[in-house]
Design a protein around this motif. Sequence first.
Motif, PDB file in Angstrom:
ATOM      1  N   VAL A 135       0.775  -1.135   0.011  1.00 41.49           N
ATOM      2  CA  VAL A 135       0.022  -0.057  -0.132  1.00 41.49           C
ATOM      3  C   VAL A 135       0.896   1.376  -0.074  1.00 41.49           C
ATOM      4  N   THR A 136       0.669   2.164  -0.922  1.00 42.57           N
ATOM      5  CA  THR A 136       1.228   3.324  -1.033  1.00 42.57           C
ATOM      6  C   THR A 136       0.273   4.491  -0.796  1.00 42.57           C
ATOM      7  N   LEU A 137       0.651   5.380  -0.018  1.00 40.24           N
ATOM      8  CA  LEU A 137      -0.167   6.455   0.108  1.00 40.24           C
ATOM      9  C   LEU A 137       0.614   8.046  -0.288  1.00 40.24           C
ATOM     10  N   SER A 138      -0.585   8.675  -1.025  1.00 45.23           N
ATOM     11  CA  SER A 138      -0.062   9.878  -1.501  1.00 45.23           C
ATOM     12  C   SER A 138      -1.117  10.774  -1.484  1.00 45.23           C
ATOM     13  N   LEU A 139      -1.237  11.351  -0.137  1.00 46.28           N
ATOM     14  CA  LEU A 139      -2.349  12.138   0.427  1.00 46.28           C
ATOM     15  C   LEU A 139      -1.874  13.494   1.089  1.00 46.28           C
ATOM     16  N   GLY A 140      -0.668  13.935   0.434  1.00 44.91           N
ATOM     17  CA  GLY A 140      -0.138  15.380   0.651  1.00 44.91           C
ATOM     18  C   GLY A 140       0.536  15.293   1.956  1.00 44.91           C
ATOM     19  N   GLU A 141       0.707  16.571   2.360  1.00 41.90           N
ATOM     20  CA  GLU A 141       1.199  17.185   3.597  1.00 41.90           C
ATOM     21  C   GLU A 141       0.719  16.704   4.916  1.00 41.90           C
TER      22      GLU A 141
END
Length: 355
Positions: A135-141
């Motif tokens: 699982v990769t997350l890319s949800l910003g800061e």
Amino acid sequence: MTEQVVPVDERGWQELDDAQLERWLRETDPRLLQKLWEAADRTRRAYVGDEVHCRGLVELSSHCRRGCLYCGLAVSNRGLERYRMSDEDVLACAERMRRAGCGSIVLQGGEDPCLDTDRVSTLVRRIKTTTELAVTLSLGEREPEELWSWRQAGADRYLLRFETSEADLYAMLHPPFAPGALSRLALLEVLRRTGYEVGSGVMVGLPGQSYRSLVRDLRLFRELDLDMIGLGPFIPHPATPLGGLIPRAGDVPGDATMTCKLYALARLLCPFSNLPSTTALGTLDPAEGRELGLRRGANVLMPNFTPPAFRERYRIYPGKTDGSTIPLTREGLETWLGERGRKLGTGPGSRRRRG
Ligand code: SAH
């Protein structure tokens, strides 16, 4: 200008100085560029092989609290109809990815406050118990505590591009959300310490971006020892403040060739990193973009599994083709890759450290 140097191996490429790297970014002679593409492709094959790892992308929310000047999801874009996917919808996408042979899922979204610690932790746990996907997350800061909780819940990787190493340009394009918040570079450190595989990267052809700063970006990829490097052309969105800007003479062009030069040099400087051939490159050149990326250093694809009704509304930039040229079934992916001399990767496709 400096004499063009064509190194014989990646050690030689790694020893190029800044002026020589800049010279490559400015190179227009097709015969010399062919040498760059070949060197990158050789290095890609030697270090990460012919397997192309597929990460299934799901764009789970288009809500965003930020006002980044380059992005169509910015809060100022009031014309955009926003959505949030349910956990069930995301899990259905995960199942389709698993069946299509993807080794990992990328959960991407705007910086949506509703994607809070508990919601994302629960979703990650559910994905990890129902599939074997990384699982990769890319949800910003996000707050370090949130990043830590999500890692505890089982998230493996995090993608957060630093967008450009040119500090003034970054500050102009990316207004801070709260005073004293950690910078993206500081967050990348936090992510590393928290035990994530770390991905970052930049946009190519931002207004006011210099060749020199792109050289610095390349150096920074290596310094940060990135596990994944995401690089795509900047595509102006008409509903953003950068939408109507007219390029100035001498600007770095955000075209497919310039993007590929960065792929190739990133591969040569960071031979083990995972390098996706990005959607933005596929958008600039729908017929060939992704394939060119794979031939010039990239070893990862991110087919988009977001259901079409949502996908249309996740408009970071106009014309996102989103996998229309990339099949979404195992058979389709195997054939598409096989025709290009590559094969579908197996397993999660974690960053290698040795050949
Ligand atoms: N909210 C998350 C995910 C954003 S989308 C985040 O900010 O990290 C992922 C990437 O899309 C961004 O990091 C940026 O590099 C890229 N992007 C945003 N706007 C773009 C544009 N107009 N053209 C090309 N790429 C863009």
